[in-house]
Scaffold this motif. Structure first.
Motif, PDB file in Angstrom:
ATOM      1  N   HIS A  32       0.830  -1.203   0.000  1.00  0.00           N
ATOM      2  CA  HIS A  32       0.000   0.000   0.000  1.00  0.00           C
ATOM      3  C   HIS A  32       0.866   1.255   0.000  1.00  0.00           C
ATOM      4  N   GLU A  33       1.928   1.241   0.777  1.00  0.00           N
ATOM      5  CA  GLU A  33       2.822   2.399   0.850  1.00  0.00           C
ATOM      6  C   GLU A  33       3.557   2.622  -0.468  1.00  0.00           C
ATOM      7  N   LEU A  34       4.071   1.554  -1.065  1.00  0.00           N
ATOM      8  CA  LEU A  34       4.908   1.682  -2.256  1.00  0.00           C
ATOM      9  C   LEU A  34       4.102   1.938  -3.524  1.00  0.00           C
ATOM     10  N   GLU A  35       2.895   1.395  -3.600  1.00  0.00           N
ATOM     11  CA  GLU A  35       2.109   1.506  -4.827  1.00  0.00           C
ATOM     12  C   GLU A  35       1.626   2.922  -5.107  1.00  0.00           C
ATOM     13  N   ARG A  36       1.647   3.767  -4.110  1.00  0.00           N
ATOM     14  CA  ARG A  36       1.177   5.141  -4.300  1.00  0.00           C
ATOM     15  C   ARG A  36       1.997   5.886  -5.358  1.00  0.00           C
ATOM     16  N   ASP A  37       3.279   5.582  -5.442  1.00  0.00           N
ATOM     17  CA  ASP A  37       4.156   6.316  -6.362  1.00  0.00           C
ATOM     18  C   ASP A  37       4.907   5.368  -7.286  1.00  0.00           C
ATOM     19  N   CYS A  38       4.271   4.276  -7.636  1.00  0.00           N
ATOM     20  CA  CYS A  38       4.938   3.275  -8.468  1.00  0.00           C
ATOM     21  C   CYS A  38       4.044   2.926  -9.651  1.00  0.00           C
ATOM     22  N   ASP A  39       4.548   3.135 -10.870  1.00  0.00           N
ATOM     23  CA  ASP A  39       3.766   2.831 -12.067  1.00  0.00           C
ATOM     24  C   ASP A  39       3.835   1.359 -12.443  1.00  0.00           C
ATOM     25  N   GLY A  40       4.891   0.675 -12.022  1.00  0.00           N
ATOM     26  CA  GLY A  40       5.052  -0.725 -12.392  1.00  0.00           C
ATOM     27  C   GLY A  40       4.410  -1.671 -11.399  1.00  0.00           C
ATOM     28  N   GLU A  41       4.528  -2.955 -11.696  1.00  0.00           N
ATOM     29  CA  GLU A  41       3.983  -3.991 -10.816  1.00  0.00           C
ATOM     30  C   GLU A  41       5.034  -4.389  -9.791  1.00  0.00           C
ATOM     31  N   LEU A  42       4.636  -4.455  -8.535  1.00  0.00           N
ATOM     32  CA  LEU A  42       5.554  -4.832  -7.469  1.00  0.00           C
ATOM     33  C   LEU A  42       5.595  -6.353  -7.341  1.00  0.00           C
ATOM     34  N   GLN A  43       6.776  -6.917  -7.552  1.00  0.00           N
ATOM     35  CA  GLN A  43       6.959  -8.358  -7.391  1.00  0.00           C
ATOM     36  C   GLN A  43       7.862  -8.594  -6.186  1.00  0.00           C
ATOM     37  N   LEU A  44       7.356  -9.334  -5.221  1.00  0.00           N
ATOM     38  CA  LEU A  44       8.092  -9.550  -3.976  1.00  0.00           C
ATOM     39  C   LEU A  44       9.379 -10.336  -4.228  1.00  0.00           C
TER      40      LEU A  44
END
Length: 323
Positions: A32-44
């Motif tokens: 939730h914190e990182l997706e606010r300013d991230c255009d790409g997909e977050l892969q753990l």
């Protein structure tokens, strides 16, 4: 902030699933914190959770902090999990998590189909496309309903919802604040659809008995068209924040008053026997909603048979008995 309630934590402790609860909540808060300013997909890539104190049955709260630079190919987030100490009003940190994600560039999205579906729903009473914001929120509504129906609210991510809606995560955050806001959006759009549907019907053109039968029939038809949304509302209401949950309950009470007005009219005109109209309006509303909630069990019955059974059941309890 993200949280688990005290009841959830007590259940986790009972089932010896505290570590899993820590990890799940930490990952959700980090995304939730990182997706606010991230255009790409977050892969753990990796996540580590360090226990700092034994968990209690109090509510668990997660607070996240970005440690990496915005725009970096790798994003790192630290999450602190805290609870009230037993027998104390002070919070204590019970765990700390470090989550590392790789940012994958998003694939091109075809937003035409999502926009077309959102516009169709708007034109059938779900909401009006008075602005771009309304269109976007309806796209989010459609996408969120699909994702939450597949995975449940707790297991759905903002990334998945944005992808399903045909939006980037930063763009979606312009119209909603967090996952709770998305769930509240689903609730309010669905309830507004009920209000619009009811307010567009002519429920005062006949006798009170005819008006009530017409209301039951029309509402059953509405449920048939919107069953998956109604089921979602009932199954996920408990996941709302206390504030938004009370707003939804207030909206439902307002909807109840529409049913109550029909019954009040019948009592006042002597068609129905004196009854507690507030109580009866709630009963009738819920009996109709069973068509959605128990559709897995009664869905094989023809809708006309369902309507007739409801007419007989409801009117038997309301109509005056002739001496």
């Amino acid at each position: 902030m993200h949280s688990y309630s005290s009841a959830q934590m007590a259940d986790f402790i009972l089932k010896k699933q505290s570590d899993s609860a820590f990890s799940s909540l930490a990952l959700e808060a980090a995304r939730h914190e990182l997706e606010r300013d991230c255009d790409g997909e977050l892969q753990l890539i990796t996540s580590t959770v360090s226990a700092l104190a034994p968990p209690s049955g109090e509510s668990l709260v997660a607070k996240s902090t970005r440690l990496s630079a915005k725009g970096s190919d790798q994003q790192v987030c630290r999450v602190i999990l805290s609870q009230l100490a037993e027998g104390s009003s002070k919070k204590r940190n019970v765990a700390e998590a470090l989550c590392v994600f790789q940012v994958k560039e998003p694939e091109a999205q075809d937003q035409g189909a999502d926009a077309e579906k959102a516009e169709k729903r708007a034109n059938t009473g779900k909401d009006s496309l008075s602005s771009t914001a309304e269109m976007r929120r309806l796209q989010i509504f459609e996408g969120a309903c699909k994702v939450i129906a597949r995975h449940g609210f707790g297991n759905s991510t903002m990334r998945e919802i944005a992808r399903e809606a045909g939006l980037s995560v930063p763009l979606m955050y312009k119209y909603i604040k967090d996952k709770d806001d998305i769930l509240y959006l689903i609730m309010t759009v669905n309830m507004q659809g009920m209000f619009t549907f009811f307010d567009n019907q002519e429920f005062n053109s006949g006798s009170p008995e005819e008006n009530l039968i017409r209301a039951v029939d029309k509402y059953i038809d509405y449920i048939g068209d919107n069953r998956k949304y109604i089921n979602l509302v009932y199954s996920e209401t408990r996941s709302l924040s206390a504030e938004n949950r009370m707003k939804v309950f207030d909206t439902e009470r307002d909807f109840m008053r529409r049913w109550q007005a029909i019954i009040d009219d019948g009592v006042d005109k002597g068609f129905f026997r004196p009854v507690n109209t507030e109580l009866l309006s709630n009963f009738i509303y819920f009996l109709c909603t069973v068509w959605a909630l128990r559709h897995w069990s009664i869905g094989h019955f023809p809708v006309d048979e369902v309507k007739t059974a409801l007419h007989e059941f409801v009117l038997t309890g309301l109509m005056k008995v002739e001496n």
